[in-house]
Design a protein around this motif. Structure first.
Motif, short mmCIF file in Angstrom:
data_model
loop_
_atom_site.label_atom_id
_atom_site.label_comp_id
_atom_site.label_asym_id
_atom_site.label_seq_id
_atom_site.Cartn_x
_atom_site.Cartn_y
_atom_site.Cartn_z
N ASP A 1 0.83 -1.21 0.00
CA ASP A 1 0.00 0.00 0.00
C ASP A 1 0.86 1.26 0.00
O ASP A 1 0.56 2.22 -0.71
CB ASP A 1 -0.94 0.01 1.21
N ASP A 2 1.94 1.24 0.80
CA ASP A 2 2.85 2.40 0.84
C ASP A 2 3.47 2.64 -0.53
O ASP A 2 3.54 3.77 -1.02
CB ASP A 2 3.95 2.20 1.88
N LEU A 3 3.93 1.55 -1.17
CA LEU A 3 4.54 1.69 -2.50
C LEU A 3 3.51 2.16 -3.53
O LEU A 3 3.83 2.98 -4.39
CB LEU A 3 5.18 0.38 -2.94
N SER A 4 2.29 1.65 -3.43
CA SER A 4 1.23 2.08 -4.35
C SER A 4 0.97 3.58 -4.20
O SER A 4 0.80 4.29 -5.19
CB SER A 4 -0.05 1.30 -4.11
N GLN A 5 0.91 4.03 -2.95
CA GLN A 5 0.68 5.46 -2.72
C GLN A 5 1.83 6.29 -3.25
O GLN A 5 1.62 7.35 -3.85
CB GLN A 5 0.48 5.72 -1.21
N LEU A 6 3.07 5.81 -3.04
CA LEU A 6 4.22 6.54 -3.58
C LEU A 6 4.16 6.62 -5.10
O LEU A 6 4.42 7.68 -5.68
CB LEU A 6 5.53 5.88 -3.13
N LEU A 7 3.81 5.51 -5.74
CA LEU A 7 3.70 5.51 -7.21
C LEU A 7 2.61 6.48 -7.67
O LEU A 7 2.78 7.17 -8.68
CB LEU A 7 3.43 4.11 -7.74
N SER A 8 1.52 6.54 -6.94
CA SER A 8 0.45 7.49 -7.29
C SER A 8 0.95 8.92 -7.19
O SER A 8 0.66 9.76 -8.05
CB SER A 8 -0.75 7.30 -6.37
N ARG A 9 1.70 9.19 -6.14
CA ARG A 9 2.24 10.55 -5.97
C ARG A 9 3.30 10.86 -7.02
O ARG A 9 3.39 11.99 -7.51
CB ARG A 9 2.79 10.71 -4.55
N ALA B 1 -2.64 -5.44 -7.67
CA ALA B 1 -1.35 -5.76 -8.27
C ALA B 1 -0.25 -5.31 -7.33
O ALA B 1 -0.36 -4.28 -6.67
CB ALA B 1 -1.21 -5.08 -9.62
N SER B 2 0.81 -6.07 -7.28
CA SER B 2 1.93 -5.75 -6.40
C SER B 2 2.80 -4.67 -7.04
O SER B 2 3.30 -4.85 -8.16
CB SER B 2 2.77 -7.00 -6.15
N PRO B 3 3.01 -3.55 -6.35
CA PRO B 3 3.84 -2.50 -6.93
C PRO B 3 5.29 -2.93 -7.10
O PRO B 3 5.93 -2.57 -8.08
CB PRO B 3 3.70 -1.33 -5.96
N ILE B 4 5.80 -3.73 -6.17
CA ILE B 4 7.20 -4.15 -6.31
C ILE B 4 7.34 -5.09 -7.50
O ILE B 4 8.34 -5.05 -8.22
CB ILE B 4 7.76 -4.77 -5.00
N SER B 5 6.32 -5.90 -7.76
CA SER B 5 6.36 -6.77 -8.95
C SER B 5 6.37 -5.93 -10.22
O SER B 5 7.07 -6.26 -11.18
CB SER B 5 5.17 -7.72 -8.97
#
Length: 181
Positions: free
Chosen positions: A6-14, A71-75
């Motif tokens: 979730d943290d990585l997804s939020q970072l990618l969104s930002r 979907a996994s952001p790290i993937s």
């Protein structure tokens, strides 16, 4: 420090919105892992460092393409790196050499014992691939045997890119389950 999807997804969104602080944080959290992927594929530290820079430029430009939804952001990040490295490897292939030079190359074929062991593994993999739908089995072969990118496979099978990622992820899970039986 462990970081959640979730943290990585939020970072990618930002990052998709042009947030440089989020991009810096994303790099801090994922740079070492992506560098390891590049180093494992390219086997050259300088080239891996260059690939890492190029991939983070792509991530900055394409973060909006990441569609969370489970979907996994790290993937996704690893797939971007993997595809970039495979493209680099394809780009550095030397032109075909003279056929006569092939006579001087040592035979790298496995000895009979290794061939028998590999045959058992191959038979199990072939049996499990046969249990998959034909299009999904073809996609797995294309990605992991032929080195095709997700984009190339999505085009070949006329499906969206995220659908191809889902096909491959689910197919690998089914293969693993089949091989463990």
């Amino acid at each position: 420090m462990a970081v959640s999807s979730d943290d990585l997804s939020q970072l990618l969104s930002r990052v998709a919105l042009g947030d440089r602080a989020a991009f810096r944080r994303l790099y801090d959290l994922t740079g070492a892992k992506l560098f390891g992927v590049a180093l494992r594929i390219l086997r050259n530290r300088a080239e891996a460092e260059e690939a890492l820079q190029e991939v983070y430029i792509k991530i900055w430009q394409r973060a909006g393409r990441f569609a969370g939804g489970g979907a996994s952001p790290i993937s996704w990040l690893v797939a971007v790196m993997r595809n970039h490295c495979l493209d680099r490897l394809r780009g550095r292939r030397p032109p075909a050499a003279d056929v006569d030079a092939a006579y001087d190359i040592a035979d790298q074929a496995p000895d009979p014992e290794m061939a028998a062991m590999a045959g058992d593994d191959s038979a199990g993999i072939a049996r499990c691939l046969a249990e998959l739908e034909p299009a999904r089995a073809d996609a797995v072969r294309g990605a992991y045997l032929d080195g095709l990118s997700y984009e190339e496979l999505a085009t070949r099978h006329s499906v969206p890119l995220n659908t191809m990622r889902t096909w491959l992820r689910r197919s690998l899970i089914r293969l693993r389950e089949c091989l463990e039986r």
